[in-house]
Structure formats: structure tokens, C-alpha cells
Design an enzyme around this catalytic site. Structure first.
Site, PDB file in Angstrom:
ATOM      1  NE  ARG A 179       4.598  15.196 -33.574  1.00 28.15           N
ATOM      2  CZ  ARG A 179       4.139  16.188 -32.814  1.00 28.15           C
ATOM      3  NH1 ARG A 179       3.587  15.921 -31.629  1.00 28.15           N
ATOM      4  NH2 ARG A 179       4.220  17.436 -33.206  1.00 28.15           N
ATOM      5  CB  SER A 228       6.676  15.874 -40.216  1.00 31.56           C
ATOM      6  OG  SER A 228       7.856  16.000 -39.476  1.00 31.56           O
ATOM      7  CD  GLU A 298       6.338  13.287 -37.020  1.00 36.17           C
ATOM      8  OE1 GLU A 298       5.253  13.830 -37.302  1.00 36.17           O
ATOM      9  OE2 GLU A 298       7.335  13.920 -36.624  1.00 36.17           O
TER      10      GLU A 298
END
Length: 309
Positions: A179, A228, A298
Site C-alpha cells: 500500500r 478499507s 489507508e
């Protein structure tokens, strides 16, 4: 500097701009949470050359923020000072396929990229069907889902820096990890090249349907959510840690931890950005106290908080 005077200064420095310049433009309708304050100035360039000219002319002291589809984003209630850039239109929203090579603008939704690859019988990109963002965001954070990541299929990225200069970044230069990418923060991605592998169209489309069904069964996709919320920490899954800390269904103002999937925050109606971000910070605190794990966002949070009433 006021929004109006900033636009005047931009037009004086770059009189031939073809893109749209708007002042004090609401951003709430451009994010999936449907919250947030205005952009002091919102610029939508006509094409890459227009964006390059704009950045070359812009005073380097003016902050620049880039947004995409707004699916992985909280814009704070005080809005975004300086210039916010949003790419769109045919110049940044097209997909071209030549053999196994796929060239995409960064405004292309990830789901459309997956569909285009499938229609060309190219395998390896079906995971993009489960990512509710754009190619630009996928490049910036090495987005992934259902066993695949952007790094798996990327060849090259094209972007423009704050001076208006065009750069190309190889896969290695993107520095992908979980990520995250190591590409310079001041570069605005404008296009990307991917490589698929020959496959069976029916099998690829069946895999995309499986990804869609799995997403619909497990995630609150009908809600106003940013996707998310927290990255999975090493040695744990964010949703399990949140659940174990007693946060499933937790409410703050108009924001709530989803009952369906507790790594998703939702706007129940009337939430502010402060409600959503504050709820996320409360979840982080409870998880830290319960298990010792530190959750990291995130979802990207940008802008400034609203001034006290």
C-alpha cells in the site's frame, strides 16, 4: 490570498490555459463519504500539455493537492487551501490496448481498466474489479485486492512535477511495497502502462464476477464509505483487531464503524469529516489499548479542520 485573487494570478501567469478553474468549489460531492469543505481553487486541465503549462506557471509557494474519484479520501471540513487538481475527460480517461500492452490514463476507474483488459482477453488485471478507485490512486498506493496488486502488472508510469516537467518512472523506480509507492510526492501521475498475459475471456470475466460477488457479500458498498480504512498490520488483520477491541458498530456523530465489515467507516447521514476522522482515531486508540497493535490509515486525509464556530 483569496480564491479570486489566486485565480487572477494564475490566469495572468498562464493566459492560454484551456482547463476549468473554479473558486471555492465544494468537494463533498466528489468524495464517496460525501463530506468535506471546499477547494479554494479547483483546476481540471484539458490535457497533459495544459497541466504542464499550469504547473510551470504556478507560484511554487501555492500548495497543490491532487484528488481522483474520492473513494479512498477524507476531505476535512475546512477544505483545501491553494489549488486542488482533478484529472478527467478523454485526455486522462482513455484506455488503449496493443497486444499484451495496456496504456491507461490515470483518471480511468480501476474497474473499467479490468473490464477493458478482459474484453481484450488479457489476464492478470481482474483484481482491479474489486478496487473502487482510479488508476492514479492505485499507482500512488500500490492498490490491491483479491490476491493481486498494482505492482504485479505495472510496466511504466508517466507524470508531471511541480515545475511542469514530464517524467517517466519504471516499475523499479516506483518503489512499490504494501500500500505504498516511493514515487516523488510532487509528481502528478497522468498515464500508466500495464502488461497482461493472454487468457480466456470467459474465464477472466468469470473471475471478475467472483471478485464482484465477494466484494458485495463482505463490504458495505451500498453505503457512503471510503473503502478499507486501515492497512493490515504485520501479523494481523485490521478488521479482526477492530472487532476484538469492541468497535463493530461504534458511532460518533453521524459516522459509524460498519456492522458488515468493521474496517469500513460509513456516513450514516449528516456526518462531518471530523466525525469520520475522529471515529477512526478512536478505533486506533481502542485497538492499541486492547492488543498493542498500531493501525495506520489507508484512507488519505487531506485539507484543514474547520475553524471553531
Amino acid at each position: 490570498m483569496t480564491a479570486h485573487s489566486l485565480i487572477d494570478a494564475i490566469r495572468a501567469a498562464a493566459p492560454d490555459l484551456r482547463g476549468r478553474l473554479l473558486e471555492n468549489q465544494s468537494l463533498a460531492d466528489l468524495t464517496w463519504f460525501r463530506v468535506g469543505g471546499p477547494a479554494q481553487v479547483l483546476f481540471s486541465p484539458a490535457d497533459e500539455a495544459d497541466l504542464s503549462a499550469f504547473l510551470a506557471a504556478l507560484d511554487p509557494s501555492v500548495p497543490v493537492t491532487v484528488i481522483g474519484l474520492g473513494s479512498n479520501l477524507i476531505v476535512r471540513d475546512g477544505g483545501i487551501p491553494g489549488v486542488t487538481i482533478r484529472l478527467g475527460g478523454k485526455a486522462f480517461g482513455s484506455v488503449e490496448i496493443d497486444g499484451e500492452t495496456i496504456r491507461s490514463g490515470t483518471a480511468v476507474p480501476d474497474m473499467r481498466l479490468a473490464k477493458a483488459a478482459a474484453e481484450a482477453s488479457l489476464d492478470g488485471l481482474a483484481f482491479f474489479r474489486g478496487i473502487p478507485g482510479s488508476v492514479g490512486g492505485a499507482l500512488r498506493m500500490n492498490a490491491g485486492a483479491h490476491g493481486g496488486e498494482t505492482t504485479d502488472v505495472l510496466v511504466e508510469v508517466r507524470g508531471i512535477d511541480r515545475k511542469g516537467e514530464v517524467h517517466r518512472f519504471t516499475h523499479a523506480e516506483m518503489g512499490f511495497r504494501y500500500r505504498h509507492s516511493s514515487a516523488p510526492d510532487d509528481v502528478i501521475f497522468t498515464g500508466a502502462t500495464f502488461r497482461g498475459r493472454p487468457g480466456d475471456r470467459e474465464a477472466i470475466e468469470a473471475e471478475m464476477e467472483r471478485v464482484t460477488a465477494a466484494r458485495e457479500a463482505a463490504q458495505p458498498i451500498r453505503e457512503r464509505t471510503g473503502g478499507s480504512t486501515f492497512k493490515n498490520p504485520e501479523g494481523g488483520k485490521a478488521w479482526q483487531l477492530i472487532d476484538a477491541a469492541g468497535c463493530r458498530g461504534l458511532i460518533r456523530g453521524g459516522a459509524q464503524v460498519s456492522e458488515m465489515h468493521c474496517n469500513f467507516l460509513i456516513n450514516r447521514g449528516g456526518a462531518t469529516a471530523a466525525d469520520i476522522e475522529g471515529l477512526g482515531e478512536e478505533v486506533r486508540r481502542r485497538v492499541r489499548e486492547h492488543s498493542g497493535f498500531e493501525l495506520h490509515w489507508e484512507i488519505k486525509r487531506i485539507g484543514v479542520e474547520a475553524s471553531p464556530a
